[in-house]
Design a protein around this motif. Structure first.
Motif, PDB file in Angstrom:
ATOM      1  N   SER A   1       0.837  -1.196   0.000  1.00  0.00           N
ATOM      2  CA  SER A   1       0.000   0.000   0.000  1.00  0.00           C
ATOM      3  C   SER A   1       0.875   1.251   0.000  1.00  0.00           C
ATOM      4  CB  SER A   1      -0.892   0.007   1.252  1.00  0.00           C
ATOM      5  OG  SER A   1      -1.472   1.274   1.474  1.00  0.00           O
ATOM      6  N   PHE A   2       0.356   2.331  -0.570  1.00  0.00           N
ATOM      7  CA  PHE A   2       1.102   3.588  -0.599  1.00  0.00           C
ATOM      8  C   PHE A   2       1.146   4.261   0.770  1.00  0.00           C
ATOM      9  CE2 PHE A   2       0.467   4.760  -5.389  1.00  0.00           C
ATOM     10  CZ  PHE A   2       1.177   3.624  -5.735  1.00  0.00           C
ATOM     11  N   THR A   3       0.141   4.044   1.611  1.00  0.00           N
ATOM     12  CA  THR A   3       0.051   4.794   2.876  1.00  0.00           C
ATOM     13  C   THR A   3      -0.171   3.910   4.101  1.00  0.00           C
ATOM     14  OG1 THR A   3      -2.338   5.174   2.586  1.00  0.00           O
ATOM     15  CG2 THR A   3      -0.835   6.859   1.715  1.00  0.00           C
ATOM     16  N   ARG A   4      -0.141   2.588   3.934  1.00  0.00           N
ATOM     17  CA  ARG A   4      -0.307   1.667   5.051  1.00  0.00           C
ATOM     18  C   ARG A   4       0.832   0.647   5.066  1.00  0.00           C
ATOM     19  NH1 ARG A   4      -4.609   5.194   4.423  1.00  0.00           N
ATOM     20  NH2 ARG A   4      -6.156   4.856   6.074  1.00  0.00           N
ATOM     21  N   LEU A   5       1.167   0.172   6.263  1.00  0.00           N
ATOM     22  CA  LEU A   5       2.195  -0.847   6.395  1.00  0.00           C
ATOM     23  C   LEU A   5       1.685  -2.192   5.885  1.00  0.00           C
ATOM     24  CD1 LEU A   5       3.490  -0.007   9.995  1.00  0.00           C
ATOM     25  CD2 LEU A   5       4.569   0.611   7.816  1.00  0.00           C
ATOM     26  N   ASP A   6       2.605  -3.112   5.665  1.00  0.00           N
ATOM     27  CA  ASP A   6       2.239  -4.452   5.221  1.00  0.00           C
ATOM     28  C   ASP A   6       1.684  -5.269   6.388  1.00  0.00           C
ATOM     29  OD1 ASP A   6       3.118  -3.807   2.705  1.00  0.00           O
ATOM     30  OD2 ASP A   6       5.062  -4.823   2.911  1.00  0.00           O
ATOM     31  N   PHE A   7       0.971  -6.312   6.047  1.00  0.00           N
ATOM     32  CA  PHE A   7       0.305  -7.146   7.042  1.00  0.00           C
ATOM     33  C   PHE A   7       1.286  -7.707   8.067  1.00  0.00           C
ATOM     34  CE2 PHE A   7      -1.197 -11.434   8.292  1.00  0.00           C
ATOM     35  CZ  PHE A   7      -2.366 -11.074   8.952  1.00  0.00           C
ATOM     36  N   HIS A   8       2.434  -8.205   7.611  1.00  0.00           N
ATOM     37  CA  HIS A   8       3.374  -8.844   8.528  1.00  0.00           C
ATOM     38  C   HIS A   8       4.058  -7.848   9.455  1.00  0.00           C
ATOM     39  CE1 HIS A   8       6.370  -7.388   5.657  1.00  0.00           C
ATOM     40  NE2 HIS A   8       7.295  -7.690   6.538  1.00  0.00           N
ATOM     41  N   GLN A   9       3.889  -6.557   9.187  1.00  0.00           N
ATOM     42  CA  GLN A   9       4.477  -5.528  10.042  1.00  0.00           C
ATOM     43  C   GLN A   9       3.578  -5.184  11.228  1.00  0.00           C
ATOM     44  OE1 GLN A   9       5.201  -2.912   6.529  1.00  0.00           O
ATOM     45  NE2 GLN A   9       7.311  -2.787   7.290  1.00  0.00           N
TER      46      GLN A   9
END
Length: 241
Positions: free
Chosen positions: A116-124
């Protein structure tokens, strides 16, 4: 709000979600911007904005697919095919009674996805909260000017590299196209001549509000305008400037 070719084809054959009792179209006074509780919101600033402005239930709960379709057509001037195709992507989130909550959109790899451009990745650990530093990085990719398809391509490539470097797995094949569409979704929604000002981007991403320059622009947002923006961005992704 996402779009896939499969959902476009399904909508062409199966139709949309409007019923004989369509979602109530509220009066203008019902669309005053009131920021909702972040605990009842998801990662999609567009859906959050529609709730914040009363086009969807303001509490973000028990939303129906006809309500979403109606909101996209009413507030954002989307064509029937475009609105129905985007709405169809939410069907896996619906409960047995046909409703979903905005927090359900946090579910990974349905409409939310890595890179995503403005959200972290799921595993983060937090795949739904807005990240100001990521927003600023997207703005900086425009080198001091307004955001364009060229700068979005730069952001697209950068976020892919950052995501992979942080250990995110490759996106499932069905989400590749979703990611491309998500990347240009605000550009297509705004229809402001191929550029996005910081003011518009702050309204959508930070305030989670659709400004009047979007709401008052009656130009139809269609499947063709969406695909045109995708192709325009991907030209820069593949071939550079």
């Amino acid at each position: 709000m996402q779009l896939t070719i499969a959902n476009i084809l399904k909508t062409l054959f199966a139709g949309g979600f409007q019923t004989n009792s369509p979602a109530k179209i509220l009066d203008d006074e019902d669309h005053v911007y009131i920021r909702g509780d972040v605990e009842n919101r998801g990662p999609c600033p567009g859906l959050n904005a529609l709730a914040n402005q009363g086009y969807l239930p303001r509490d973000g709960k028990n939303i129906t697919l006809p309500q979403v379709e109606n909101a996209l057509m009413t507030a954002l001037h989307q064509s029937k095919l475009a609105a129905s195709s985007i709405t169809r992507t939410l069907r896996p989130l619906c409960r047995a009674d046909g409703t979903f909550d905005l927090v359900d959109t946090r579910r990974h790899n349905v409409i939310e996805h890595d890179s995503s451009f403005t959200r972290l990745d799921f595993h983060q650990g937090d795949n739904y909260s807005f990240q100001p530093h990521m927003f600023e990085a997207m703005i900086n990719d425009a080198d001091g000017g307004p955001v364009t398809l060229r700068s979005l391509a730069k952001t697209y490539v950068r976020r892919d590299k950052e995501s992979r470097a942080a250990g995110a797995p490759r996106l499932p094949l069905n989400l590749w196209f979703v990611r491309m569409v998500q990347s240009i979704s605000v550009m297509n929604t705004a229809q402001t001549g191929g550029t996005l000002s910081r003011e518009v981007l702050e309204a959508v991403y930070i305030e989670e509000r659709f400004p009047d320059v979007i709401l008052d622009n009656p130009k139809p947002r269609t499947i063709l305008t969406q695909l045109g923006n995708v192709l325009g961005m991907m030209r820069y992704v593949l071939f550079g400037s």
